[in-house]
Design a protein around this motif. Structure first.
Motif, mmCIF file in Angstrom:
data_model
loop_
_atom_site.group_PDB
_atom_site.id
_atom_site.type_symbol
_atom_site.label_atom_id
_atom_site.label_comp_id
_atom_site.label_asym_id
_atom_site.label_seq_id
_atom_site.Cartn_x
_atom_site.Cartn_y
_atom_site.Cartn_z
ATOM 1 N N GLY A 18 -5.593 4.968 1.310
ATOM 2 C CA GLY A 18 -5.009 3.985 2.216
ATOM 3 C C GLY A 18 -3.575 3.633 1.895
ATOM 4 N N ARG A 19 -2.870 4.551 1.204
ATOM 5 C CA ARG A 19 -1.500 4.290 0.800
ATOM 6 C C ARG A 19 -0.539 5.285 1.445
ATOM 7 N NH1 ARG A 19 -0.370 1.250 -3.612
ATOM 8 N NH2 ARG A 19 -2.126 0.207 -4.579
ATOM 9 N N GLU A 20 0.658 4.813 1.756
ATOM 10 C CA GLU A 20 1.747 5.720 2.103
ATOM 11 C C GLU A 20 2.272 6.327 0.799
ATOM 12 O OE1 GLU A 20 2.450 6.547 5.075
ATOM 13 O OE2 GLU A 20 1.586 4.933 6.282
ATOM 14 N N SER A 56 -1.039 15.162 -4.212
ATOM 15 C CA SER A 56 -0.695 13.757 -4.449
ATOM 16 C C SER A 56 -0.536 12.991 -3.140
ATOM 17 C CB SER A 56 0.597 13.673 -5.264
ATOM 18 O OG SER A 56 0.418 14.196 -6.557
ATOM 19 N N ARG A 57 0.102 13.623 -2.183
ATOM 20 C CA ARG A 57 0.302 12.972 -0.884
ATOM 21 C C ARG A 57 -1.039 12.680 -0.216
ATOM 22 N NH1 ARG A 57 0.231 15.310 4.031
ATOM 23 N NH2 ARG A 57 0.321 17.398 3.095
ATOM 24 N N LEU A 58 -1.925 13.655 -0.217
ATOM 25 C CA LEU A 58 -3.225 13.469 0.429
ATOM 26 C C LEU A 58 -4.089 12.471 -0.329
ATOM 27 C CD1 LEU A 58 -3.943 17.168 1.419
ATOM 28 C CD2 LEU A 58 -3.324 15.278 2.945
ATOM 29 N N ALA A 59 -3.990 12.460 -1.660
ATOM 30 C CA ALA A 59 -4.744 11.480 -2.442
ATOM 31 C C ALA A 59 -4.306 10.066 -2.101
ATOM 32 C CB ALA A 59 -4.561 11.755 -3.931
ATOM 33 N N ALA A 60 -3.007 9.867 -1.945
ATOM 34 C CA ALA A 60 -2.501 8.543 -1.568
ATOM 35 C C ALA A 60 -3.021 8.133 -0.193
ATOM 36 C CB ALA A 60 -0.978 8.541 -1.591
ATOM 37 N N LEU A 61 -2.961 9.048 0.753
ATOM 38 C CA LEU A 61 -3.409 8.729 2.105
ATOM 39 C C LEU A 61 -4.902 8.413 2.135
ATOM 40 C CD1 LEU A 61 -1.369 11.341 4.187
ATOM 41 C CD2 LEU A 61 -0.941 8.882 3.962
ATOM 42 N N PRO A 89 0.828 -1.216 0.000
ATOM 43 C CA PRO A 89 0.000 0.000 0.000
ATOM 44 C C PRO A 89 0.860 1.263 0.000
ATOM 45 C CG PRO A 89 0.112 -0.894 2.211
ATOM 46 C CD PRO A 89 0.842 -1.880 1.329
ATOM 47 N N VAL A 90 1.600 1.449 -1.094
ATOM 48 C CA VAL A 90 2.542 2.558 -1.210
ATOM 49 C C VAL A 90 2.440 3.139 -2.616
ATOM 50 C CG1 VAL A 90 4.968 3.286 -1.114
ATOM 51 C CG2 VAL A 90 4.148 1.502 0.449
ATOM 52 N N THR A 91 2.447 4.466 -2.702
ATOM 53 C CA THR A 91 2.583 5.180 -3.967
ATOM 54 C C THR A 91 3.994 5.723 -4.053
ATOM 55 O OG1 THR A 91 0.249 5.805 -4.119
ATOM 56 C CG2 THR A 91 1.837 7.189 -5.300
ATOM 57 N N ILE A 92 4.680 5.425 -5.156
ATOM 58 C CA ILE A 92 6.041 5.909 -5.388
ATOM 59 C C ILE A 92 5.985 6.999 -6.448
ATOM 60 C CG2 ILE A 92 8.382 5.322 -6.103
ATOM 61 C CD1 ILE A 92 7.679 3.830 -3.612
ATOM 62 N N ALA A 93 6.487 8.173 -6.116
ATOM 63 C CA ALA A 93 6.583 9.274 -7.075
ATOM 64 C C ALA A 93 8.057 9.520 -7.381
ATOM 65 C CB ALA A 93 5.953 10.538 -6.509
ATOM 66 N N CYS A 94 8.360 9.706 -8.658
ATOM 67 C CA CYS A 94 9.733 9.944 -9.101
ATOM 68 C C CYS A 94 9.790 11.331 -9.740
ATOM 69 C CB CYS A 94 10.154 8.877 -10.099
ATOM 70 S SG CYS A 94 11.796 9.111 -10.808
ATOM 71 N N LEU A 95 10.695 12.168 -9.251
ATOM 72 C CA LEU A 95 10.781 13.561 -9.695
ATOM 73 C C LEU A 95 12.186 13.913 -10.151
ATOM 74 C CD1 LEU A 95 9.649 16.532 -9.821
ATOM 75 C CD2 LEU A 95 10.440 16.757 -7.451
ATOM 76 N N TYR A 96 12.265 14.611 -11.273
ATOM 77 C CA TYR A 96 13.504 15.262 -11.691
ATOM 78 C C TYR A 96 13.231 16.762 -11.709
ATOM 79 C CZ TYR A 96 17.585 16.574 -14.477
ATOM 80 O OH TYR A 96 18.746 17.167 -14.936
ATOM 81 N N LEU A 97 13.619 17.424 -10.651
ATOM 82 C CA LEU A 97 13.311 18.836 -10.468
ATOM 83 C C LEU A 97 14.250 19.684 -11.318
ATOM 84 C CD1 LEU A 97 12.305 20.346 -7.079
ATOM 85 C CD2 LEU A 97 13.832 21.635 -8.565
ATOM 86 N N PRO A 98 13.738 20.731 -11.956
ATOM 87 C CA PRO A 98 14.596 21.529 -12.844
ATOM 88 C C PRO A 98 15.773 22.157 -12.113
ATOM 89 C CG PRO A 98 12.285 22.075 -13.196
ATOM 90 C CD PRO A 98 12.345 21.199 -11.978
ATOM 91 N N LYS A 99 16.926 22.125 -12.753
ATOM 92 C CA LYS A 99 18.070 22.865 -12.257
ATOM 93 C C LYS A 99 17.818 24.339 -12.519
ATOM 94 C CE LYS A 99 23.109 23.200 -12.696
ATOM 95 N NZ LYS A 99 23.318 23.229 -11.235
ATOM 96 N N GLY A 100 18.262 25.184 -11.622
ATOM 97 C CA GLY A 100 18.033 26.612 -11.765
ATOM 98 C C GLY A 100 19.305 27.371 -12.081
ATOM 99 N N GLY A 101 19.438 28.494 -11.480
ATOM 100 C CA GLY A 101 20.593 29.358 -11.660
ATOM 101 C C GLY A 101 20.529 30.451 -10.620
#
Length: 293
Positions: free
Chosen positions: A166-168, A158-163, A108-120
């Motif tokens: 019934g998912r972490e 997304s976090r609240l939707a998972a919870l 009961p887990v949702t895994i999210a994978c993120l590649y956050l933009p590099k800035g400057g």
């Protein structure tokens, strides 16, 4: 019972495979691998024996791309193409291959994978001749800040939707931000660099909390320098272990309490490197198992 989750910016999956990614994957044998910066088209991604692959390679040729490898086919997969983000400000990034989310079929887990933009740097802090990149008037800085502001809202959703289901929830990925002074070797000098600017760190503070998300690496590793996950290709940074931790795993409190071990598969020598990042491996007690004792 336990399971392992890896976050790994491969800096080009085809290059990483030439350097030995498949051998590492077979030897490490993690349960879940969240991969960032695939930098390939979908037909070039290939198969990973023993794993189901969910991916969004994005629309920008040779850039970005995220994937999650799981032992079983996920119960559900969401990308910003199939499920557009609701937070205002993320639309410009939706087709860039920066985010994917899977519901595990066996936990009961949702895994999210993120590649956050590099800035400057902001325009007023840019000094020609003192920068690796040409001055851009703060355009990359502004882009990253737009993303951060919008993504914080989307992350809450997304976090609240998972919870509610019934998912972490676990956010894994290259966030292009080092949070505390323990995450950068030369942290005093880094205070004027993208990724360790006060506003970057303040944003990171804002998404954490005892009822929101927990930095499981820091929780397990403790308040001490390291573990690092990125080293420049240049010079002796890797050999001397002068680097940053910009790769993270942030979990809802219930899952964070189950984190029991953290390892960075750095390798012994520069010749062993699969990428300029190293795999960040976290072991969790299985949510399907009750605590004994």
């Amino acid at each position: 019972m336990s399971f392992t989750v890896v976050s790994f910016n491969v800096n080009g999956i085809r290059a990483a495979r030439r350097r030995g990614f498949d051998r590492w994957l077979a030897e490490r044998s993690p349960d879940i691998v969240a991969i960032q910066e695939l930098r390939c088209r979908m037909p070039d991604l290939g198969d990973f024996p023993g794993y189901s692959v969910a991916a969004d390679v994005g629309s920008l040729a040779g850039r970005n791309g995220v994937a999650v490898l799981t032992r079983l086919s996920p119960a559900a997969v969401r990308t910003w193409v199939t499920d557009p983000p609701r937070a205002r400000g993320l639309g410009e990034f939706a087709t860039h291959g920066r985010y994917i989310e899977v519901d595990l079929a066996d936990r009961p887990v949702t895994i999210a994978c993120l590649y956050l933009p590099k800035g400057g740097l902001p325009g007023d802090r840019q000094r020609p001749g003192a920068m690796r990149d040409a001055p851009d008037g703060g355009a990359k800085y502004a882009r990253k800040q737009r993303f951060l502001t919008a993504f914080a809202r989307e992350l809450d959703r997304s976090r609240l939707a998972a919870l509610r289901a019934g998912r972490e929830f676990l956010l894994a990925g290259d966030l292009n931000i080092a949070h505390t002074q323990h995450d950068v070797t030369n942290w005093r000098a880094a205070r004027t660099m993208d990724g360790f600017l006060p506003e970057d760190r303040a944003w990171f503070d804002s998404i954490l909390g005892t009822r929101r998300l927990v930095d499981v690496v820091r929780q397990v590793y403790g308040e001490r320098p390291g573990p690092l996950t990125w080293w420049s290709w240049a010079g002796q940074s890797f050999t001397k272990d002068v680097g940053w931790r910009v790769d993270h795993q942030l979990a809802t409190p219930g899952l964070a309490r189950r984190a029991i071990d953290v390892v960075v598969d750095k390798g012994l020598s520069p010749a062993d490197r699969l990428s300029d990042h190293a795999p960040l491996v976290v072991t969790y007690r299985d949510p399907n198992q009750r605590r004994s004792g």
